[in-house]
Design a protein around this motif. Structure first.
Motif, PDB file in Angstrom:
ATOM      1  N   SER A  64      51.204  50.245  60.738  1.00  0.00           N
ATOM      2  CA  SER A  64      52.463  50.536  61.417  1.00  0.00           C
ATOM      3  C   SER A  64      52.142  51.044  62.820  1.00  0.00           C
ATOM      4  N   GLY A  65      53.125  50.978  63.697  1.00  0.00           N
ATOM      5  CA  GLY A  65      52.897  51.433  65.069  1.00  0.00           C
ATOM      6  C   GLY A  65      54.200  51.488  65.853  1.00  0.00           C
ATOM      7  N   THR A  66      54.045  51.735  67.146  1.00  0.00           N
ATOM      8  CA  THR A  66      55.202  51.864  68.038  1.00  0.00           C
ATOM      9  C   THR A  66      55.189  50.737  69.061  1.00  0.00           C
ATOM     10  N   VAL A  67      56.349  50.139  69.279  1.00  0.00           N
ATOM     11  CA  VAL A  67      56.462  49.055  70.265  1.00  0.00           C
ATOM     12  C   VAL A  67      56.280  49.630  71.666  1.00  0.00           C
ATOM     13  N   GLY A 107      59.459  51.764  72.114  1.00  0.00           N
ATOM     14  CA  GLY A 107      59.799  53.010  71.433  1.00  0.00           C
ATOM     15  C   GLY A 107      60.146  52.827  69.968  1.00  0.00           C
ATOM     16  N   ASP A 108      60.491  51.597  69.578  1.00  0.00           N
ATOM     17  CA  ASP A 108      60.800  51.350  68.163  1.00  0.00           C
ATOM     18  C   ASP A 108      59.552  51.535  67.311  1.00  0.00           C
ATOM     19  N   ARG A 109      59.748  52.162  66.145  1.00  0.00           N
ATOM     20  CA  ARG A 109      58.668  52.308  65.172  1.00  0.00           C
ATOM     21  C   ARG A 109      58.758  51.129  64.217  1.00  0.00           C
ATOM     22  N   VAL A 110      57.636  50.470  63.967  1.00  0.00           N
ATOM     23  CA  VAL A 110      57.676  49.265  63.143  1.00  0.00           C
ATOM     24  C   VAL A 110      56.562  49.231  62.096  1.00  0.00           C
ATOM     25  N   ALA A 111      56.848  48.503  61.010  1.00  0.00           N
ATOM     26  CA  ALA A 111      55.828  48.138  60.033  1.00  0.00           C
ATOM     27  C   ALA A 111      55.460  46.688  60.312  1.00  0.00           C
ATOM     28  N   SER A 123      53.304  38.932  66.364  1.00  0.00           N
ATOM     29  CA  SER A 123      54.569  38.189  66.418  1.00  0.00           C
ATOM     30  C   SER A 123      55.733  39.134  66.118  1.00  0.00           C
ATOM     31  N   ALA A 124      56.736  39.121  66.983  1.00  0.00           N
ATOM     32  CA  ALA A 124      57.869  40.045  66.848  1.00  0.00           C
ATOM     33  C   ALA A 124      58.632  39.850  65.541  1.00  0.00           C
ATOM     34  N   SER A 125      58.711  38.607  65.067  1.00  0.00           N
ATOM     35  CA  SER A 125      59.457  38.328  63.829  1.00  0.00           C
ATOM     36  C   SER A 125      58.810  38.972  62.611  1.00  0.00           C
ATOM     37  N   TYR A 126      57.543  39.334  62.748  1.00  0.00           N
ATOM     38  CA  TYR A 126      56.827  39.934  61.612  1.00  0.00           C
ATOM     39  C   TYR A 126      56.554  41.420  61.862  1.00  0.00           C
ATOM     40  N   CYS A 127      57.359  42.004  62.745  1.00  0.00           N
ATOM     41  CA  CYS A 127      57.383  43.459  62.936  1.00  0.00           C
ATOM     42  C   CYS A 127      58.777  43.932  62.521  1.00  0.00           C
ATOM     43  N   TYR A 128      58.822  44.904  61.636  1.00  0.00           N
ATOM     44  CA  TYR A 128      60.099  45.332  61.066  1.00  0.00           C
ATOM     45  C   TYR A 128      60.375  46.781  61.442  1.00  0.00           C
TER      46      TYR A 128
END
Length: 324
Positions: A40-43, A56-60, A103-108
């Motif tokens: 996980s990380g931050t955009v 700033g978005d947090r994503v898995a 890939s953005a589509s695979y970051c949630y």
């Protein structure tokens, strides 16, 4: 694509295996490769076409990204696409690093009440979701989980969540079985040197019947054999753990009793459902993390995993972040 500042990355048995042996089956490490695929990380930055994420978005991160729209993608089983990109599967680099592009589509996007660590645990959790779905776990199922490592444990969590009435789990290690109890296993069996048939009859005696579903998470030949003997006629055995390429199993026993044997390969379409479950607090994966290391101590973290200590070892990649 999006650029991410990485936060939490879990260490998986496969990462350790590549580090130690340089290959898993047909996947051979030929050049230096970055490990890590539970993350996980931050955009930090988004590409021009990305609309659902912002800095700033947090994503898995889902590590498997199809490279082309083939028949498997069209049918929704994109994990089976032969050309898929997958973090830390040679020759594709993983995300155990400070910054990473994906890939953005695979970051949630993670809701505020789901931690980075839980976000990284969605990857192993997804294996449990995919396996239990393939197994057909439903209300009232009796389930036998073989092996109490991280993958056995997520299968216990998911099976209970999907309505299993009773889950029994086996392992060599008493401490791992204790962890299984913590996450919801109804019965535990510590195996020593029983025959596969003896293990199967122990499973039947603690459950009071043979399980309709067995989820085999070790890949060990004797355990797969026990899985076949244990499963009720007309039931399903799902093979999650992978061991040697050739395994001797009582296939006639399975065939004449109509025991379905199913394989799984990673997972697909699991991140949204996992995030919903975590956000609603319907499942708790926090007990899985037993060790935490900063990225600088990655070697120590890998050694800890290799020794089989604890359950899930988590690396923290962001030195500026003080949150646990």
């Amino acid at each position: 694509e999006v650029l991410l500042r990485m936060h939490s990355v879990g260490i998986c048995g496969s990462d350790v295996h590549y580090w130690q042996h340089g290959r898993i089956g047909d996947f051979v490490v030929k050049d230096p490769m970055v490990l890590g695929h539970e993350a996980s990380g931050t955009v930090v930055k988004v590409g021009s076409g990305v609309t659902h994420l912002k800095p700033g978005d947090r994503v898995a991160i889902e590590p498997g990204v199809p490279r082309e729209m083939d028949e498997f993608c069209k049918s929704g089983r994109y994990n089976l696409s032969p050309t898929i990109f997958f973090c830390a599967t040679p020759p594709d680099d993983g995300n155990l690093c400070r910054y990473y592009k994906h890939s953005a589509s695979y970051c949630y996007k993670l809701p505020d009440n789901v931690t980075f660590e839980e976000g990284a645990l969605i990857e192993p959790l997804s294996v449990g979701i995919h396996a239990c779905k393939r197994a057909g776990v439903t209300l009232g199922s009796k389930v036998f989980v073989s092996g109490s490592g991280p993958i056995g444990l997520v299968n216990v969590i998911v099976a209970k969540m999907m309505g299993a009435a009773a889950v029994v789990i086996t392992d060599l290690s008493a401490s791992r079985l204790q962890k299984a109890k913590e996450v919801g296993a109804d019965f535990t069996i510590q195996v020593k040197n029983e025959t596969p048939q003896e293990v199967a009859s122990k499973v039947e005696s603690v459950l009071g019947c043979m399980p309709e579903i067995t989820v085999e998470c070790t890949g060990v030949q004797a355990c797969i054999q026990a899985g076949i003997y244990a499963t009720r006629s007309g039931g399903t055995l799902v093979l999650v753990g992978l061991g040697p390429e050739m395994v001797t199993v009582p296939i006639v026993n399975a065939a004449v009793r109509e025991v379905d044997i199913r394989g799984i390969f990673r997972y697909c379409n699991t991140w949204p459902v996992a995030i919903s479950l975590l956000a609603s607090k319907r499942i708790n994966v926090k007990p899985l993390v037993t060790h935490r290391f900063p990225l600088e101590k990655a070697l120590e973290a890998f050694e800890t995993t290799k020794r089989g200590e604890g359950v899930k070892v988590m690396l923290k990649c962001d030195p500026t972040d003080q949150n646990p």
